[in-house]
Write an enzyme that holds these catalytic residues in place. Structure first.
Site, PDB file in Angstrom:
ATOM      1  N   MET A 125      -0.528   1.236   5.326  1.00  0.00           N
ATOM      2  CA  MET A 125      -1.482   1.326   6.659  1.00  0.00           C
ATOM      3  C   MET A 125      -2.629   0.306   6.525  1.00  0.00           C
ATOM      4  O   MET A 125      -2.995  -0.128   5.538  1.00  0.00           O
ATOM      5  CB  MET A 125      -2.086   2.741   6.443  1.00  0.00           C
ATOM      6  N   ASP A 178      -4.904  -4.980   5.744  1.00  0.00           N
ATOM      7  CA  ASP A 178      -5.114  -5.936   4.288  1.00  0.00           C
ATOM      8  C   ASP A 178      -4.065  -6.649   4.232  1.00  0.00           C
ATOM      9  O   ASP A 178      -2.794  -6.384   4.667  1.00  0.00           O
ATOM     10  CB  ASP A 178      -5.296  -4.767   3.207  1.00  0.00           C
ATOM     11  N   SER A 212       0.816  -1.245   0.168  1.00  0.00           N
ATOM     12  CA  SER A 212      -0.101   0.026   0.205  1.00  0.00           C
ATOM     13  C   SER A 212       1.029   1.249   0.101  1.00  0.00           C
ATOM     14  O   SER A 212       1.551   1.336  -0.661  1.00  0.00           O
ATOM     15  CB  SER A 212      -0.831   0.044   0.966  1.00  0.00           C
ATOM     16  N   THR A 213       0.477   2.256   1.007  1.00  0.00           N
ATOM     17  CA  THR A 213       1.285   3.294   0.792  1.00  0.00           C
ATOM     18  C   THR A 213       2.868   3.096   0.999  1.00  0.00           C
ATOM     19  O   THR A 213       3.380   2.418   1.925  1.00  0.00           O
ATOM     20  CB  THR A 213       1.114   4.539   2.145  1.00  0.00           C
TER      21      THR A 213
END
Length: 359
Positions: free
Chosen positions: A299, A302, A178-179
């Site tokens: 963050m 998941d 992700s990020t």
């Protein structure tokens, strides 16, 4: 840079007064304090230096100085996490990725001006992205290595032990991020030796319209045949597929050395689509032979349940360590839950994947 005790403080940069007001309202309704606004890149540099916010939302196309140049200056003069707001169109993908290369930590599609039933989802996504960007560790996110300009034909020196087990051919790797993930995914895939003959699935939290361009970048910077996944296609050794934004990627079956992939609609899971959990869990059920899953920076949670499913199915699991994670959220939760067999820094994950195949 960490957020203050009172919450996340943001500066909004856009040349449209209407858009600045819209973004301010959405953020403040979501609990983010907008401490200042700026109408172009030059004003943004001064405003960030004056107010020292936790995060900046940055438009790309602006007069006097565009968002890409402003990002580079801010990262030099007043290092602050910058979230790019990109128009929802594939032609904007190149400049958005250039902004990430210059130091922006993430991006989100710019909200439309009209009030629709989608506005609550748009607000939630914008607020979540801003709050995630605000806690990025810039000392990690700023360490961007220069990617190769040509497709490598062998393992990069020092990134992989030379011996690739014969059993690796046809093994499957699922990577979730992700990020802060795009640069790490590039490094991991670029470090996997083509002769390993892996089948690789990549789930990077990214909006529709951008994952195809991300796949092209990965294709140019690794020895694997990389493309955005298509519904019903089969992939074999030496091929990698990126889950399209707006669809969940499912492994349907594994026959004759090839994975059949399906794209599914449905609700967002953990607020995202594609969701890492969906791909990892389906791989745990369908894949025959060696399976390794990797959970990178980001963050939320998941991928945690997906890694658990893979571990129960006898697969190997690798999590990125805290020191090299821009946001130590998803991997931290997988580690705390006991789902990670190995915890490795970003630069050692490719070698770690091959090591799981030897074991």
């Amino acid at each position: 840079m960490s957020t203050t005790a009172g919450g996340t403080r943001a500066v909004v940069v856009d040349d449209s007064r209407f858009m600045r007001t819209l973004i301010r309202n959405l953020l403040e309704e979501g609990g983010v304090e907008v401490v200042a606004e700026a109408a172009d890149g030059e004003a943004a540099i001064e405003t960030v230096a004056e107010h020292m916010p936790d995060v900046v939302t940055m438009d790309i196309e602006m007069p006097r100085m565009n968002g890409i140049e402003a990002v580079e200056r801010i990262m030099t003069d007043s290092p602050t996490p910058v979230l790019m707001l990109s128009a929802h169109a594939e032609e904007n993908a190149d400049v958005t990725f250039e902004a990430l290369d210059r130091g922006a930590v993430d991006f989100v599609t710019k909200p439309g001006g009209e009030v629709t039933s989608e506005m609550p989802r748009v607000k939630r996504e914008l607020v979540d992205k801003v709050q995630s960007a605000a806690v990025v560790d810039l000392s990690v996110a700023g360490r961007r290595s220069s990617p190769p300009t040509a497709r490598p034909q062998a393992a990069t020196p020092g990134s992989i032990a030379p011996a690739v087990p014969a059993s690796a051919d046809g093994a499957t790797v699922v990577i979730g991020a992700s990020t802060g993930g795009p640069a790490v995914v590039e490094g991991v895939l670029g470090g996997l030796p083509p002769e390993a003959g892996l089948r690789v699935l990549i789930v990077q939290h990214m909006p529709e319209g951008f994952t195809a361009r991300f796949a092209k970048r990965l294709d140019a910077r690794s020895g694997y045949d990389v493309a955005e996944a298509r519904d019903g296609e089969r992939i074999g050794a030496g091929q990698a597929r990126v889950a399209p934004g707006g669809s969940h990627l499912v492994v349907d079956d594994d026959r004759a050395g090839q994975l059949r992939l399906r794209l599914r609609g449905g609700d967002r899971i953990h607020g995202v689509k594609p969701a890492i959990d969906v791909t990892m869990s389906s791989a745990a059920e369908a894949v025959r032979g060696p399976l390794t899953t990797v959970l990178l920076t980001g963050m939320g949670r998941d991928g945690v349940e997906g890694m658990s499913a893979v571990k129960r199915a006898g697969g190997a699991t690798v999590a990125q360590d805290e020191r090299t994670s821009a946001i130590f959220g998803m991997p931290k939760r997988a580690i705390q839950a006991g789902h990670a067999d190995e915890v490795l820094p970003a630069g050692e994950i490719a070698e770690g994947i091959v090591a799981t195949l030897r074991n």
